[in-house]
Enzyme design. Structure first.
Site, PDB file in Angstrom:
ATOM      1  N   PRO A   1     -22.778 -10.476  -0.358  1.00  0.00           N
ATOM      2  CG  PRO A   1     -22.718  -8.200  -0.924  1.00  0.00           C
ATOM      3  CD  PRO A   1     -22.029  -9.245  -0.079  1.00  0.00           C
TER       4      PRO A   1
ATOM      5  CD  GLU B   1     -33.573 -18.984   4.044  1.00  0.00           C
ATOM      6  OE1 GLU B   1     -34.295 -18.124   3.513  1.00  0.00           O
ATOM      7  OE2 GLU B   1     -32.970 -18.814   5.107  1.00  0.00           O
ATOM      8  CG  LEU B   2     -31.602 -24.189  -1.958  1.00  0.00           C
ATOM      9  CD1 LEU B   2     -31.189 -25.614  -2.284  1.00  0.00           C
ATOM     10  CD2 LEU B   2     -30.418 -23.243  -2.106  1.00  0.00           C
TER      11      LEU B   2
ATOM     12  CD1 TRP C   1     -28.496 -11.987  -8.622  1.00  0.00           C
ATOM     13  CD2 TRP C   1     -30.554 -11.168  -8.915  1.00  0.00           C
ATOM     14  NE1 TRP C   1     -29.131 -12.799  -9.536  1.00  0.00           N
ATOM     15  CE2 TRP C   1     -30.410 -12.311  -9.736  1.00  0.00           C
ATOM     16  CE3 TRP C   1     -31.774 -10.494  -8.939  1.00  0.00           C
ATOM     17  CZ2 TRP C   1     -31.418 -12.796 -10.559  1.00  0.00           C
ATOM     18  CZ3 TRP C   1     -32.794 -10.978  -9.757  1.00  0.00           C
ATOM     19  CH2 TRP C   1     -32.603 -12.114 -10.550  1.00  0.00           C
ATOM     20  CG  ASN C   2     -34.249 -12.362  -4.828  1.00  0.00           C
ATOM     21  OD1 ASN C   2     -33.281 -12.481  -4.085  1.00  0.00           O
ATOM     22  ND2 ASN C   2     -35.296 -13.168  -4.762  1.00  0.00           N
TER      23      ASN C   2
ATOM     24  CB  CYS D   1     -37.418 -17.556  -3.429  1.00  0.00           C
ATOM     25  SG  CYS D   1     -37.943 -16.847  -1.854  1.00  0.00           S
TER      26      CYS D   1
ATOM     27  N   GLY E   1     -30.186 -18.839  -2.527  1.00  0.00           N
ATOM     28  CA  GLY E   1     -29.882 -18.721  -3.949  1.00  0.00           C
ATOM     29  C   GLY E   1     -30.458 -19.890  -4.717  1.00  0.00           C
ATOM     30  CB  SER E   2     -29.875 -21.016  -8.132  1.00  0.00           C
ATOM     31  OG  SER E   2     -28.475 -21.139  -8.101  1.00  0.00           O
TER      32      SER E   2
HETATM   33  P1  NAD Z   1     -27.155 -17.819  -7.343  1.00  0.00           P
HETATM   34  O1  NAD Z   1     -27.283 -19.187  -6.763  1.00  0.00           O
HETATM   35  O2  NAD Z   1     -26.570 -17.637  -8.677  1.00  0.00           O
HETATM   36  O3  NAD Z   1     -26.262 -16.891  -6.376  1.00  0.00           O
HETATM   37  C1  NAD Z   1     -26.557 -16.746  -5.008  1.00  0.00           C
HETATM   38  C2  NAD Z   1     -25.302 -16.303  -4.275  1.00  0.00           C
HETATM   39  O4  NAD Z   1     -24.331 -17.356  -4.347  1.00  0.00           O
HETATM   40  C3  NAD Z   1     -24.624 -15.069  -4.861  1.00  0.00           C
HETATM   41  O5  NAD Z   1     -24.113 -14.287  -3.798  1.00  0.00           O
HETATM   42  C4  NAD Z   1     -23.495 -15.669  -5.673  1.00  0.00           C
HETATM   43  O6  NAD Z   1     -22.427 -14.777  -5.849  1.00  0.00           O
HETATM   44  C5  NAD Z   1     -23.088 -16.838  -4.799  1.00  0.00           C
HETATM   45  N1  NAD Z   1     -22.387 -17.934  -5.483  1.00  0.00           N
HETATM   46  C6  NAD Z   1     -22.356 -18.226  -6.803  1.00  0.00           C
HETATM   47  N2  NAD Z   1     -21.619 -19.356  -7.001  1.00  0.00           N
HETATM   48  C7  NAD Z   1     -21.193 -19.761  -5.793  1.00  0.00           C
HETATM   49  C8  NAD Z   1     -20.433 -20.879  -5.343  1.00  0.00           C
HETATM   50  N3  NAD Z   1     -19.953 -21.792  -6.176  1.00  0.00           N
HETATM   51  N4  NAD Z   1     -20.202 -21.004  -4.019  1.00  0.00           N
HETATM   52  C9  NAD Z   1     -20.689 -20.092  -3.144  1.00  0.00           C
HETATM   53  N5  NAD Z   1     -21.429 -19.028  -3.505  1.00  0.00           N
HETATM   54  C10 NAD Z   1     -21.678 -18.863  -4.819  1.00  0.00           C
HETATM   55  O7  NAD Z   1     -28.619 -17.195  -7.224  1.00  0.00           O
HETATM   56  P2  NAD Z   1     -29.113 -15.797  -7.801  1.00  0.00           P
HETATM   57  O8  NAD Z   1     -29.245 -15.912  -9.279  1.00  0.00           O
HETATM   58  O9  NAD Z   1     -28.281 -14.716  -7.220  1.00  0.00           O
HETATM   59  O10 NAD Z   1     -30.571 -15.699  -7.123  1.00  0.00           O
HETATM   60  C11 NAD Z   1     -31.707 -16.277  -7.654  1.00  0.00           C
HETATM   61  C12 NAD Z   1     -32.046 -17.596  -6.976  1.00  0.00           C
HETATM   62  O11 NAD Z   1     -32.178 -17.413  -5.567  1.00  0.00           O
HETATM   63  C13 NAD Z   1     -33.382 -18.141  -7.432  1.00  0.00           C
HETATM   64  O12 NAD Z   1     -33.270 -19.533  -7.646  1.00  0.00           O
HETATM   65  C14 NAD Z   1     -34.299 -17.879  -6.240  1.00  0.00           C
HETATM   66  O13 NAD Z   1     -35.421 -18.704  -6.176  1.00  0.00           O
HETATM   67  C15 NAD Z   1     -33.371 -18.079  -5.113  1.00  0.00           C
HETATM   68  N6  NAD Z   1     -33.891 -17.448  -3.890  1.00  0.00           N
HETATM   69  C16 NAD Z   1     -34.349 -18.248  -2.872  1.00  0.00           C
HETATM   70  C17 NAD Z   1     -34.896 -17.675  -1.727  1.00  0.00           C
HETATM   71  C18 NAD Z   1     -35.412 -18.513  -0.581  1.00  0.00           C
HETATM   72  O14 NAD Z   1     -35.556 -17.979   0.508  1.00  0.00           O
HETATM   73  N7  NAD Z   1     -35.701 -19.785  -0.773  1.00  0.00           N
HETATM   74  C19 NAD Z   1     -34.976 -16.286  -1.624  1.00  0.00           C
HETATM   75  C20 NAD Z   1     -34.506 -15.503  -2.683  1.00  0.00           C
HETATM   76  C21 NAD Z   1     -33.961 -16.100  -3.818  1.00  0.00           C
END
Ligand code: NAD
Length: 467
Positions: free
Chosen positions: A166, A238-239, A141-142, A272, A216-217
């Protein structure tokens, strides 16, 4: 935090997600909360569309250029909606829309190179490149638009189709982007699906998907990799990051303080590769804390649509609760807030921009990813100590070194264990460069030609050489 905390519209007959404006804490719109079993038909349509899309690279280039134009033409609507659901200042939303269009334009003109192997044998081996099939993209969501574009621009340019999911916290701007792109792309080349878990988990494990690209995370990334193992789809992750900024003893604090502050606080720290820890020489530590705290106390915090706002709210309630918890933990561990240290009262998910000092190095705000407007500043004695501390976490996304002697700063930057290291700035990226984290920060390479090849597979044709 899990995304299951995004809420359904109460009492609504169809399955709808409530979308909250983080500046008010109130729902202002809704989006479909699609069921995982709807994905079968979506992926099937993406598969059928793939055969036409992969066949004509010239038409693809034209369509992707037209897509960039269409994004720019819809810039006002996209930017306002993005600010409304994500919280960032409107100027940053416009910048995100511009980066989305730029990414499309960059990849529209990028094509893989066919190569011949010449090794003295009387054969001709030619390496060609083929697309993979329907690709699943799951984004946070960022930066909903620009991170989606970082996935669909190279995937589509390579001749794949895509199903894009998304975050349920920010479905609206991505849905609008999907409709804008649908005016110029063939049907089902890019499909946006929205909903709560287990929609993403089902998408990642779907047998019709050939590549899962996730941002994501770290913990969700692991779950995605496990889910994709079922179909042995390629995985790009990309975490999270916990980037350190190491200040050298010849740094001019006044000169770099603004840049360093914004490297940590842009998008309310929800980046991130934001600076998430600062290491300052003990002699300069108090001066650095003071320079950053002064900026944190005076920066204008408010709703993203207010033209005076430089720093918006945190995107969602669970994330603000997490930021509050790590900050309180640090204070309980003995840290002192030189600025902020608490959520702001009133409506919305605001948190006071926070500079922490006297933080024990083992506190979670140092060892983990705070992902919000909170920055610990730690003193160091020797440079080796600073580099060891910078490299001491499980993350390895980015890092930076700040000083007056650029060669010396670059030599220190080379010692950082991360994917990208900067000197005297942070988190600036070129479209043409590879982007890849090390350690827990990721798997696979995005960006530039590497991003294109990450969406292709080699296909080798081997035949006797003509006489
Ligand atoms: P998140 O991991 O909670 O969610 C990311 C996405 O995954 C969302 O669309 C979510 O709905 C989906 N999701 C959740 N559970 C899932 C599952 N079990 N299987 C498949 N998809 C699932 O992350 P967030 O809180 O939305 O975003 C913040 C994180 O993203 C931070 O850790 C940040 O550092 C990271 N991030 C990394 C980068 C990069 O390029 N390395 C860029 C931006 C954000």
């Amino acid at each position: 935090m899990t995304t299951s905390e995004a809420e359904r519209v109460p009492g609504h007959p169809a399955l709808r997600l409530a979308v909250v404006d983080p500046a008010t804490g109130e729902a202002f719109d809704e989006a479909p909360d699609q069921r995982p079993d709807e994905l079968d038909a979506v992926v099937e349509r993406a598969h059928r569309a793939w055969h036409g899309w992969r066949a004509d690279p010239v038409a693809r280039t034209a369509a992707l250029r037209a897509a960039a134009d269409a994004v720019e033409a819809a810039g006002d609507d996209l930017a306002r909606l993005l600010t409304r659901e994500q919280g960032k200042p409107l100027a940053e939303s416009y910048a995100e829309v511009a980066r989305t269009a730029a990414r499309l334009r960059y990849f529209a003109d990028l094509a893989p190179r066919t190569r011949r192997i010449v090794d003295g044998r009387p054969v001709r081996s030619e390496i060609r490149w083929r697309p993979l099939g329907p690709v699943a993209a799951i984004v946070p969501w960022n930066f909903p638009l620009q991170l989606a574009a970082a996935k669909f621009a190279p995937a589509l340019a390579a001749g794949n189709t895509m199903v894009l999911k998304p975050s349920p916290f920010t479905p609206l701007a991505t849905r609008l982007l999907g409709s804008v792109l649908a005016t110029v792309l063939p049907e089902n080349v890019l499909t946006v699906v929205t909903g709560r878990e287990p929609l993403g988990a089902r998408l990642a494990s779907h047998p019709g998907i050939r590549h899962v690209t996730f941002t994501g995370s770290v913990s969700t990334g692991r779950a995605v990799a496990e889910a994709a193992a079922a179909s042995l789809a390629r995985v790009t992750l990309e975490l999270g990051g916990n980037d350190a900024a190491v200040l050298l003893d010849d740094v001019e604090v006044d000169l770099i303080a603004d840049r360093l502050f914004w490297a940590a606080f842009r998008n309310c720290g929800q980046v991130c590769m934001a600076v998430k820890r600062v290491y300052a020489p003990a002699r300069l530590h108090a001066e650095v804390v003071e320079a950053l705290a002064q900026r944190a106390k005076t920066v204008s915090v408010g709703a993203g649509l207010d033209p005076d706002t430089r720093l918006g709210p945190v995107n969602n309630a669970p994330q603000r609760a997490r930021i509050k918890q790590v900050t309180q933990q640090a204070l309980a561990d003995g840290a002192r807030a030189a600025a902020g240290g608490h959520p702001l009262g009133g409506p919305g998910y605001f948190f006071a921009p926070t500079i922490l000092t006297d933080v024990p190095p083992g506190s979670p705000v140092v060892t983990g990813e705070q992902f919000g407007p909170v920055l610990p500043v730690l003193p160091y004695g020797s440079l080796d100590e600073a580099v060891d501390a910078a490299n001491s976490t499980g993350f390895g996304l980015g890092g930076s070194v700040w000083g007056t002697d650029l060669d010396r700063a670059e030599a220190v930057a080379e010692r950082l264990e991360c994917g990208t290291a900067w000197v005297n700035h942070h988190a600036e990226l070129s479209l043409a460069q590879p982007f890849a984290g090390v350690k827990d920060s990721g798997v696979g390479v995005a960006g530039g030609p590497w991003g294109l090849y990450g969406n292709l597979r080699p296909f080798v044709v081997h035949r006797p050489q003509e006489a």
